[in-house]
Design an enzyme around this catalytic site. Structure first.
Site, PDB file in Angstrom:
ATOM      1  N   HIS A  19       0.821  -1.219   0.000  1.00 51.62           N
ATOM      2  CA  HIS A  19       0.000   0.000   0.000  1.00 51.62           C
ATOM      3  C   HIS A  19       0.855   1.269   0.000  1.00 51.62           C
ATOM      4  O   HIS A  19       0.349   2.344  -0.288  1.00 51.62           O
ATOM      5  CB  HIS A  19      -0.903  -0.026   1.235  1.00 51.62           C
ATOM      6  CG  HIS A  19      -2.312   0.423   1.003  1.00 51.62           C
ATOM      7  ND1 HIS A  19      -2.933   0.411  -0.221  1.00 51.62           N
ATOM      8  CD2 HIS A  19      -3.237   0.893   1.877  1.00 51.62           C
ATOM      9  CE1 HIS A  19      -4.182   0.844  -0.089  1.00 51.62           C
ATOM     10  NE2 HIS A  19      -4.379   1.151   1.169  1.00 51.62           N
ATOM     11  N   ASN A  62      -6.795   6.727   3.942  1.00 51.22           N
ATOM     12  CA  ASN A  62      -8.203   7.080   3.745  1.00 51.22           C
ATOM     13  C   ASN A  62      -8.486   8.566   3.898  1.00 51.22           C
ATOM     14  O   ASN A  62      -9.593   9.013   3.587  1.00 51.22           O
ATOM     15  CB  ASN A  62      -9.082   6.297   4.724  1.00 51.22           C
ATOM     16  CG  ASN A  62      -8.971   4.808   4.517  1.00 51.22           C
ATOM     17  OD1 ASN A  62      -8.316   4.332   3.590  1.00 51.22           O
ATOM     18  ND2 ASN A  62      -9.609   4.058   5.378  1.00 51.22           N
ATOM     19  N   ASP A  87      -0.963   2.251  -5.393  1.00 49.71           N
ATOM     20  CA  ASP A  87      -0.997   0.830  -5.704  1.00 49.71           C
ATOM     21  C   ASP A  87      -2.307   0.494  -6.401  1.00 49.71           C
ATOM     22  O   ASP A  87      -3.285   1.231  -6.281  1.00 49.71           O
ATOM     23  CB  ASP A  87      -0.861   0.006  -4.414  1.00 49.71           C
ATOM     24  CG  ASP A  87      -1.953   0.320  -3.404  1.00 49.71           C
ATOM     25  OD1 ASP A  87      -1.995   1.466  -2.909  1.00 49.71           O
ATOM     26  OD2 ASP A  87      -2.781  -0.560  -3.115  1.00 49.71           O
ATOM     27  N   ASN A 108      -9.263   3.393  -1.481  1.00 49.44           N
ATOM     28  CA  ASN A 108      -9.796   4.358  -0.519  1.00 49.44           C
ATOM     29  C   ASN A 108      -9.082   5.713  -0.529  1.00 49.44           C
ATOM     30  O   ASN A 108      -9.696   6.738  -0.291  1.00 49.44           O
ATOM     31  CB  ASN A 108      -9.808   3.770   0.889  1.00 49.44           C
ATOM     32  CG  ASN A 108     -10.846   2.686   1.025  1.00 49.44           C
ATOM     33  OD1 ASN A 108     -11.890   2.720   0.393  1.00 49.44           O
ATOM     34  ND2 ASN A 108     -10.559   1.687   1.843  1.00 49.44           N
TER      35      ASN A 108
END
Length: 186
Positions: A19, A62, A87, A108
């Site tokens: 991530h 997020n 990613d 997100n």
């Protein structure tokens, strides 16, 4: 003025995870250009010169949109001058694409940026992390794991190529690079 945003999560526990590939590309860009993202500004590690701004949000993934919105509003940056590096589960490891997309693709960080900017009309450099091989592995745990030993050399090469592409975008423009980068990666 171009805004280059690397997405990831702050903290050493996330440092080399799938991530955080956006952070890794921004780090490589800074290394190639011999600059440091040291200034904490707009809830991000920040570097700016007359041509571009590099940021790594220090919020969690997020909430990336809040950071991007602050920078965009302060510097009056057009969405077409934003490149977000992230990613992508739906792209194979070793592959990458630069594109504008109408959706978040379930990411997100991208979803929050779209929500805060009120538009999806910004560029993304999506770096493939693939999907978990085992169906029982949750997506949230998969993206927070490091690449395996066979994938890491491939990712290291993609990070360098992505950093080269972003550097070229800054000085040659997005259309020149998207034609060459996307064609080369296919």
């Amino acid at each position: 003025m171009k805004l280059i945003v690397g997405l990831g999560n702050p903290g050493s526990e996330y440092e080399n995870t799938r991530h955080n590939i956006g952070f890794q590309v921004v780090d490589e860009i800074a290394k190639k250009m011999n600059v440091k993202l040291s200034k904490e500004k707009f809830d991000a590690l920040f570097y700016m010169n007359e041509d571009f701004i590099l940021i790594k949000p220090t919020t969690y993934m997020n909430l990336s949109g809040e950071v991007v919105k602050k920078v965009v509003d302060f510097y009056k940056i057009s969405p077409k001058d934003i490149l977000v590096i992230c990613d992508d589960l739906d792209i194979k490891v070793g592959q990458a694409k630069i594109k504008i997309s109408n959706s978040s693709g379930g990411h997100n960080g991208i979803k929050n940026i779209i929500e805060k900017l009120g538009t999806s009309e910004f560029y993304r450099l999506k770096i493939g992390i693939g999907r978990p091989e085992k169906k029982s592995t949750s997506i949230s745990s998969y993206v927070l794991e490091p690449f395996d030993k066979t994938q890491q050399p491939i990712i290291d090469k993609v990070i360098i190529e992505a950093a080269d592409a972003v550097t070229s975008i800054i000085y040659n423009g997005i259309h020149y690079v998207t034609n060459n980068f996307n064609r080369k990666r296919e």
